[in-house]
Every structure is written in structure tokens, then in C-alpha cells.
Design an enzyme around this catalytic site. Structure first.
Site, PDB file in Angstrom:
ATOM      1  N   GLY A 171       0.842  -1.192   0.000  1.00  0.00           N
ATOM      2  CA  GLY A 171       0.000   0.000   0.000  1.00  0.00           C
ATOM      3  C   GLY A 171       0.874   1.236   0.000  1.00  0.00           C
ATOM      4  O   GLY A 171       2.046   1.176   0.396  1.00  0.00           O
ATOM      5  N   GLN A 219       3.140   9.979   1.387  1.00  0.00           N
ATOM      6  CA  GLN A 219       4.430   9.293   1.494  1.00  0.00           C
ATOM      7  C   GLN A 219       5.373   9.676   0.354  1.00  0.00           C
ATOM      8  O   GLN A 219       6.577   9.437   0.443  1.00  0.00           O
ATOM      9  CB  GLN A 219       4.223   7.771   1.472  1.00  0.00           C
ATOM     10  CG  GLN A 219       3.597   7.235   2.740  1.00  0.00           C
ATOM     11  CD  GLN A 219       3.523   5.731   2.690  1.00  0.00           C
ATOM     12  OE1 GLN A 219       2.589   5.172   2.140  1.00  0.00           O
ATOM     13  NE2 GLN A 219       4.517   5.055   3.257  1.00  0.00           N
ATOM     14  N   CYS A 233       6.062  -0.269   7.502  1.00  0.00           N
ATOM     15  CA  CYS A 233       5.706   0.861   6.636  1.00  0.00           C
ATOM     16  C   CYS A 233       6.939   1.278   5.845  1.00  0.00           C
ATOM     17  O   CYS A 233       8.041   1.335   6.405  1.00  0.00           O
ATOM     18  CB  CYS A 233       5.224   2.015   7.506  1.00  0.00           C
ATOM     19  SG  CYS A 233       4.810   3.491   6.571  1.00  0.00           S
ATOM     20  N   LEU A 234       6.748   1.569   4.560  1.00  0.00           N
ATOM     21  CA  LEU A 234       7.872   2.006   3.717  1.00  0.00           C
ATOM     22  C   LEU A 234       8.509   3.289   4.245  1.00  0.00           C
ATOM     23  O   LEU A 234       9.682   3.546   3.999  1.00  0.00           O
ATOM     24  CB  LEU A 234       7.399   2.234   2.281  1.00  0.00           C
ATOM     25  CG  LEU A 234       6.876   1.004   1.520  1.00  0.00           C
ATOM     26  CD1 LEU A 234       6.350   1.420   0.146  1.00  0.00           C
ATOM     27  CD2 LEU A 234       7.962  -0.053   1.376  1.00  0.00           C
ATOM     28  N   HIS A 279      -4.307   1.414   7.717  1.00  0.00           N
ATOM     29  CA  HIS A 279      -2.947   1.961   7.734  1.00  0.00           C
ATOM     30  C   HIS A 279      -2.851   3.153   6.767  1.00  0.00           C
ATOM     31  O   HIS A 279      -2.305   4.209   7.119  1.00  0.00           O
ATOM     32  CB  HIS A 279      -1.978   0.835   7.336  1.00  0.00           C
ATOM     33  CG  HIS A 279      -0.527   1.231   7.272  1.00  0.00           C
ATOM     34  ND1 HIS A 279       0.404   0.775   8.180  1.00  0.00           N
ATOM     35  CD2 HIS A 279       0.154   2.020   6.395  1.00  0.00           C
ATOM     36  CE1 HIS A 279       1.599   1.287   7.865  1.00  0.00           C
ATOM     37  NE2 HIS A 279       1.475   2.039   6.788  1.00  0.00           N
ATOM     38  N   GLU A 280      -3.399   2.991   5.550  1.00  0.00           N
ATOM     39  CA  GLU A 280      -3.290   4.058   4.545  1.00  0.00           C
ATOM     40  C   GLU A 280      -4.171   5.257   4.898  1.00  0.00           C
ATOM     41  O   GLU A 280      -3.784   6.406   4.679  1.00  0.00           O
ATOM     42  CB  GLU A 280      -3.626   3.528   3.139  1.00  0.00           C
ATOM     43  CG  GLU A 280      -2.785   2.338   2.660  1.00  0.00           C
ATOM     44  CD  GLU A 280      -1.290   2.518   2.809  1.00  0.00           C
ATOM     45  OE1 GLU A 280      -0.791   3.655   2.725  1.00  0.00           O
ATOM     46  OE2 GLU A 280      -0.594   1.499   3.044  1.00  0.00           O
ATOM     47  N   HIS A 327      -2.346   7.268   7.288  1.00  0.00           N
ATOM     48  CA  HIS A 327      -1.350   8.106   6.606  1.00  0.00           C
ATOM     49  C   HIS A 327      -1.982   9.414   6.135  1.00  0.00           C
ATOM     50  O   HIS A 327      -1.444  10.495   6.349  1.00  0.00           O
ATOM     51  CB  HIS A 327      -0.804   7.403   5.361  1.00  0.00           C
ATOM     52  CG  HIS A 327       0.423   6.571   5.593  1.00  0.00           C
ATOM     53  ND1 HIS A 327       1.568   7.076   6.144  1.00  0.00           N
ATOM     54  CD2 HIS A 327       0.685   5.271   5.325  1.00  0.00           C
ATOM     55  CE1 HIS A 327       2.488   6.115   6.205  1.00  0.00           C
ATOM     56  NE2 HIS A 327       1.972   5.004   5.714  1.00  0.00           N
TER      57      HIS A 327
HETATM   58 NI    NI Z   1       2.798   3.106   5.604  1.00  0.00          NI
END
Ligand code: NI
Length: 169
Positions: A46, A51, A91-92, A133-134, A137
Site C-alpha cells: 500500500g 508518502q 511501513c515504507l 494503515h493508509e 497516513h
Molecule cells: Ni505506511
């Protein structure tokens, strides 16, 4: 194909609420393609727009990393939740950190799709976790903010120290 640089904690954009997208235009459609390329290039399931430094309410998701079968949502919000499940999450934007996070087991979200229409959909399992999660963000929250107050504070401190040390190099 364009792979965009993924911002890392403690970048400000990751802690800022993204703005609503009034309508889906060619600008958004092109950007979504880059987001999808970036998600796959980074091996993520995702990716939220902030991000990559774009403060718009857009996320893409692909739990099976199956090209062409991505979920793409604009202005998403959770309208209903059910159950609770605690599982490891990463998470990236927070590399090399995996922590158990409590999330709803099932969620219903309302969002605008690529065609510009509003819809409601339900998700459970990994997909429900990704959606939560997204959406976090897009509201300026990271999974490390969901670890409980004490744990969140200590993780944030540790990551900030790591960041300060690496930017001095
Ligand atoms: Ni993330």
C-alpha cells in the site's frame, strides 16, 4: 513508469493531514500510475500520497502485489468497524521497524474511485489492515502512533535519534 522517492519519518508530510480531492482529473490519473509503480518498486502492499510528498487524499493498495488489480481510492473514510486483531505491521516510511498493531478486524469504507464515483466497500484480513494503515497516513498518522502512548513515544525517540545520527554523517 516513474518511481517516486518515498519520504521517511520524521518528514513533515507524513505528519500532515492530506487535502480532499474534489475531482479525478488526468493529473490524478497520471499520479496514481506513479504511485502504483512506486509501491511495486519498493515491495509495498500500500502507498499513501503523502508518502511521496503529495498532500492529497489518495491511496493505492495491492495485498497480493498483483499488477492491474490495485485498489485506488480518493477521499477514503472508515464508516464502520468490527472486531479487533493485533498483528505485526511495517511501513515504507519507517524502514526496518515491525511492531504489533491493534486494528479493527473488518472495516467498511466510503471513497471515490478512479472513475470519480463514490462507493462503499467492506474489507477484512490483510486488506482491512492496509485500508486502516493508509487512511491513517492520509490523516497524518503513522503505525508507530498506534502502539500505545508509552511505546509510541519511545519508538519515536529512537527513530528521531537514528535520523539525527544518519543526517550528521
Ligand atoms: Ni505506511
Amino acid at each position: 513508469m516513474a518511481v517516486l522517492p518515498v519520504l521517511k519519518f520524521p518528514h513533515k508530510a507524513l505528519q500532515t493531514k492530506a487535502a480532499q480531492v474534489p475531482q479525478v482529473t488526468d493529473v490524478e490519473r497520471r499520479f496514481v500510475k506513479d504511485m502504483i509503480d512506486t509501491m511495486y518498486a519498493e515491495g509495498g502492499v500500500g502507498l499513501a500520497a503523502n508518502q511521496v510528498g503529495v498532500l492529497k487524499q489518495i491511496f493505492v493498495a495491492s495485498p497480493d502485489q498483483a499488477r492491474g488489480k490495485e485498489f485506488v481510492y480518493f477521499n477514503p473514510r472508515i464508516v464502520r468497524k468490527e472486531g479487533e486483531v493485533k498483528e505485526f505491521e511495517g511501513c515504507l516510511s519507517v524502514p526496518e521497524l515491525y511492531e504489533p498493531v491493534k486494528r479493527a478486524k473488518k472495516v467498511w469504507i466510503k471513497a471515490m474511485t478512479l472513475s470519480g464515483e463514490w462507493m462503499e466497500t467492506a474489507a477484512d484480513g490483510l486488506l482491512a489492515r492496509i485500508f486502516q494503515h493508509e487512511i491513517d497516513h492520509l490523516n497524518g498518522f503513522l503505525f508507530i502512533d498506534r502502539l500505545g502512548l508509552l511505546k509510541s513515544k519511545s519508538v519515536r525517540r529512537r527513530l528521531s535519534r537514528r535520523h539525527a545520527a544518519s543526517s550528521k554523517k
